[in-house]
Design an enzyme around this catalytic site. Structure first.
Site: not given
Length: 427
Positions: A60, A76, A82, A149-150, A262, A342, A346
């Site tokens: 990602m 994203l 996603l 990807r982002y 996730h 994350e 997080e």
């Protein structure tokens, strides 16, 4: 739409996976934490050669600086694979990105000014390639690439680098797309492969040349999932055992293991996405390696938006257990291969720092990052894959029961069809 050729017919059965028990012995050396060194350039200039081989790590990604946050979020939220937001996603996505950018910039500032995922991805890929040069000389030299990807380096940038380095464009060459999501989901691995397929078609496929497989194009194969690989399991288990040692002996056996992954929107889960089952497979394998001695739960984090998502949520679980007097818990980021927001924000700051109020009994295992056991596992996976002579796993060729994406169908047909073009090194 019926497929012209059933995908399963173009996938040869993989050879049995070789034993790798010797790789997973406890490692005494400390984990390496330095920045990745720049790999020397490798040029593909021999059509039909079994080496060099491009090893492309797909993930990602994350913004390396706070200035990159808006573009990262825009990419994203615009990806329906996603976060499905309906027919107006192309409009809603950028609006959500603009609205959330200041908050997310603050979070990245709190973890050092950006995500470390690029540093760790480049390091892991480079170290894996060093091992492969020794263990798989017939496909050497191996050149590491990263395709996010982002965030930078985006898949488009990576593909253009491949062409600049002499892969494809009439010169042939072999490339392996190695997903760094151990457990397959259409939202993660599937989205990354859709993006890779898109740029392949644009830069050297049908849109670029008028042919599906023009002479001298890159021969692609995919490592699309590896949830129970013994090296991955061993790396997680060793980290858990190390953290358990931080508890007094009289409390150690009652520590609850919380495996956090996730989450996914329930619309994706109900479509038949394999991710929840594959994450559960990893959790079960790790617990078996630990001797099934500890109480545990699989929980889910990182819910975004108003739609129902897969639960129970990690934050709610920690708060509920603490209310019941269970204050000794270890958080294990079971679906991540390195630190990023994350884990560092997080889990560390929100779940442990706020939900658990910094209680000393709530801890997180160290992420895989530069763990040598993990990097040996990556090399073992890559070598076995290249020796198998298949382009992707048979499981990847099976669409979700509720899938209606023509892009997904075309991507799977393309990668499965690559089996007819590649050959194992021993051939």
């Amino acid at each position: 739409m019926a497929m012209r050729t059933p995908i399963a017919q173009v996938v040869r059965r993989a050879a049995p996976h070789s034993s790798a028990t010797s790789l997973w012995a406890p490692c005494a050396s400390r984990w390496t934490r330095g920045n990745a060194t720049v790999a020397p350039p490798v040029t593909q200039n021999s059509t039909g050669s079994k080496g060099p081989t491009a090893m492309v790590f797909m993930n990602m990604g994350g913004p390396s600086t706070t200035d990159e946050v808006h573009d990262f979020l825009s990419n994203l939220f615009s990806d329906a694979d996603l976060i499905p937001l309906g027919r107006f996603q192309s409009l809603i996505g950028p609006l959500l990105a603009k609205r959330r950018t200041p908050k997310i910039q603050k979070q990245y500032s709190d973890i050092g000014g950006g995500s470390p995922i690029r540093k760790w991805s480049e390091y892991q890929a480079a170290e894996m390639c060093k091992i492969l040069d020794k263990t798989s000389p017939e496909t050497a030299p191996h050149k590491p690439y990263v395709a996010f990807r982002y965030a930078n380096p985006l898949t488009e940038e990576m593909y253009k680098r491949l062409l600049a380095d002499g892969f494809g464009g009439g010169k042939g060459g072999r490339a392996v797309a190695f997903t760094q999501y151990p457990q397959y989901s259409c939202s993660t691995t599937g989205s990354s492969l859709n993006e890779l397929w898109k740029w392949r078609q644009r830069l050297e496929g049908k849109r670029a040349t008028g042919e599906v497989n023009p002479e001298g194009s890159i021969k692609w194969s995919v490592i699309d999932r590896w949830p129970t690989h013994p090296g991955l399991v061993e790396a997680f288990a060793q980290n858990i055992e190390k953290t358990l040692q931080e508890y007094p002996p009289e409390r150690r056996d009652n520590v609850i293991l919380l495996y956090s992954a996730h989450s996914l929107p329930m619309s994706v889960v109900n479509r038949g996405d394999p991710y929840p089952a594959e994450v559960a497979a990893t959790v079960h394998a790790v617990n078996q390696r630990l001797g099934m001695k500890h109480k545990y739960r699989l929980v889910w984090q990182s819910q975004v938006g108003p739609q129902p998502w897969l639960g129970a949520q990690t934050s709610d679980t920690v708060k509920n257990f603490m209310k019941k007097g269970n204050t000794d818990m270890i958080l294990i980021p079971i679906a991540f291969t390195s630190d990023h927001i994350e884990t560092l924000y997080e889990l560390d700051k929100e779940v442990i720092g706020e939900d658990a109020e910094g209680h000393e009994g709530v801890k997180r295992v160290e992420s895989l990052n530069g763990n040598p056991v993990f990097i040996e596992a990556l090399a073992d996976l890559a070598k076995a894959h290249m020796q198998s002579g298949i382009a992707c796993s048979p499981q990847m060729t099976l669409r979700c029961p509720g899938c209606v994406s023509e892009r997904c169908l075309a991507q799977k047909e393309f990668f499965a069809g690559q089996t007819q073009l590649i050959e194992p090194p021993s051939a």
